[in-house]
Write a protein that holds these residues in place. Structure first.
Motif, PDB file in Angstrom:
ATOM      1  N   ALA A   1      -1.437   5.418  11.097  1.00 23.92           N
ATOM      2  CA  ALA A   1      -0.014   5.489  11.447  1.00 23.92           C
ATOM      3  C   ALA A   1       0.527   6.909  11.293  1.00 23.92           C
ATOM      4  CB  ALA A   1       0.792   4.519  10.589  1.00 23.92           C
ATOM      5  N   ALA A   2       0.099   7.600  10.250  1.00 26.57           N
ATOM      6  CA  ALA A   2       0.562   8.979  10.036  1.00 26.57           C
ATOM      7  C   ALA A   2       0.046   9.907  11.133  1.00 26.57           C
ATOM      8  CB  ALA A   2       0.115   9.472   8.662  1.00 26.57           C
TER       9      ALA A   2
ATOM     10  N   GLU B   1       0.838  -1.207   0.000  1.00 24.46           N
ATOM     11  CA  GLU B   1       0.000   0.000   0.000  1.00 24.46           C
ATOM     12  C   GLU B   1       0.871   1.255   0.000  1.00 24.46           C
ATOM     13  OE1 GLU B   1      -3.581  -2.096   2.593  1.00 24.46           O
ATOM     14  OE2 GLU B   1      -2.281  -0.637   3.560  1.00 24.46           O
ATOM     15  N   GLN B   2       0.481   2.227  -0.802  1.00 20.13           N
ATOM     16  CA  GLN B   2       1.163   3.510  -0.899  1.00 20.13           C
ATOM     17  C   GLN B   2       0.105   4.596  -1.031  1.00 20.13           C
ATOM     18  OE1 GLN B   2       4.969   3.500  -3.340  1.00 20.13           O
ATOM     19  NE2 GLN B   2       3.696   2.055  -4.484  1.00 20.13           N
ATOM     20  N   GLY B   3       0.481   5.806  -0.690  1.00 16.62           N
ATOM     21  CA  GLY B   3      -0.442   6.921  -0.864  1.00 16.62           C
ATOM     22  C   GLY B   3      -0.041   8.101   0.005  1.00 16.62           C
ATOM     23  N   THR B   4      -0.717   9.207  -0.195  1.00 14.96           N
ATOM     24  CA  THR B   4      -0.461  10.417   0.580  1.00 14.96           C
ATOM     25  C   THR B   4      -1.700  10.763   1.389  1.00 14.96           C
ATOM     26  OG1 THR B   4       1.086  11.244  -1.073  1.00 14.96           O
ATOM     27  CG2 THR B   4       0.159  12.868   0.439  1.00 14.96           C
ATOM     28  N   VAL B   5      -1.495  10.987   2.662  1.00 23.38           N
ATOM     29  CA  VAL B   5      -2.579  11.394   3.552  1.00 23.38           C
ATOM     30  C   VAL B   5      -2.390  12.870   3.891  1.00 23.38           C
ATOM     31  CG1 VAL B   5      -1.338  10.522   5.597  1.00 23.38           C
ATOM     32  CG2 VAL B   5      -3.772  10.928   5.729  1.00 23.38           C
TER      33      VAL B   5
ATOM     34  N   GLY C   1      -6.205   6.440   1.168  1.00 20.51           N
ATOM     35  CA  GLY C   1      -6.928   5.330   0.569  1.00 20.51           C
ATOM     36  C   GLY C   1      -6.768   4.051   1.381  1.00 20.51           C
ATOM     37  N   PHE C   2      -5.929   4.131   2.435  1.00 19.39           N
ATOM     38  CA  PHE C   2      -5.662   2.963   3.265  1.00 19.39           C
ATOM     39  C   PHE C   2      -5.719   3.362   4.738  1.00 19.39           C
ATOM     40  CE2 PHE C   2      -3.459   2.377  -0.770  1.00 19.39           C
ATOM     41  CZ  PHE C   2      -4.007   1.171  -1.190  1.00 19.39           C
ATOM     42  N   LYS C   3      -6.631   2.741   5.471  1.00 19.89           N
ATOM     43  CA  LYS C   3      -6.867   3.091   6.873  1.00 19.89           C
ATOM     44  C   LYS C   3      -5.607   2.944   7.730  1.00 19.89           C
ATOM     45  CE  LYS C   3     -10.936   2.799   9.432  1.00 19.89           C
ATOM     46  NZ  LYS C   3     -12.163   2.098   9.740  1.00 19.89           N
TER      47      LYS C   3
END
Length: 111
Positions: free
Chosen positions: A78-79, A45-49, A71-73
Motif C-alpha cells: 500500500a505504501a 498491523e503497524q510498522g514503518t516501511v 513486517g507486513f506485506k
C-alpha cells in the motif's frame, strides 16, 4: 604562494564541490497519504516501511523498491502504491533537475 591566495583557492574549490552535489527528490507528505489496508486494520498491523524511489527530472516515479519492510506485506504494498503515484519535486545534479534516487519512510500507526 601567499595565504590570501590559498584561502581564495580553497573557497572556490569548496563552492564548486557544493554546487556539484546531488540533491534528492522530495514530495509533500501532507498531500500524499496511503489508505490503510482493511485487512491490516482488522489485524491491527503497524510498522514503518523504508522505500527508495527513482524520480525523473519531471518529478515522476520511474522505479521503486522496499529497503526495509514494515513486517507486513499489505502495508508495504500500500505504501509503495500510494507514494509511487505522488508527484515529486525533482532532485538536482549540478544545480539542474535530473533523475535521482530518494528514500522515504512511511509509518503506519493505528489511532
Amino acid at each position: 604562494m601567499n595565504k590570501r591566495w590559498l584561502s581564495v583557492i580553497a573557497a572556490v574549490l569548496a563552492s564548486s564541490a557544493a554546487f556539484a552535489a546531488e540533491v534528492p527528490a522530495s514530495f509533500d507528505a501532507k498531500n500524499c497519504k496511503a489508505e490503510y489496508p482493511k485487512a491490516s486494520l482488522m489485524n491491527e498491523e503497524q510498522g514503518t516501511v523504508t522505500m527508495s524511489f527513482q524520480v525523473s527530472a519531471t518529478g515522476d516515479v520511474l522505479e521503486s523498491k522496499i529497503e526495509k519492510s514494515s513486517g507486513f506485506k499489505n502495508l508495504d504494498k500500500a505504501a509503495i502504491k500510494a507514494i509511487s503515484a505522488c508527484k515529486f519535486k525533482p532532485g538536482t545534479k549540478d544545480g539542474k533537475p535530473d533523475t535521482t534516487w530518494t528514500k522515504v519512510d512511511y509509518a503506519w500507526k493505528l489511532d
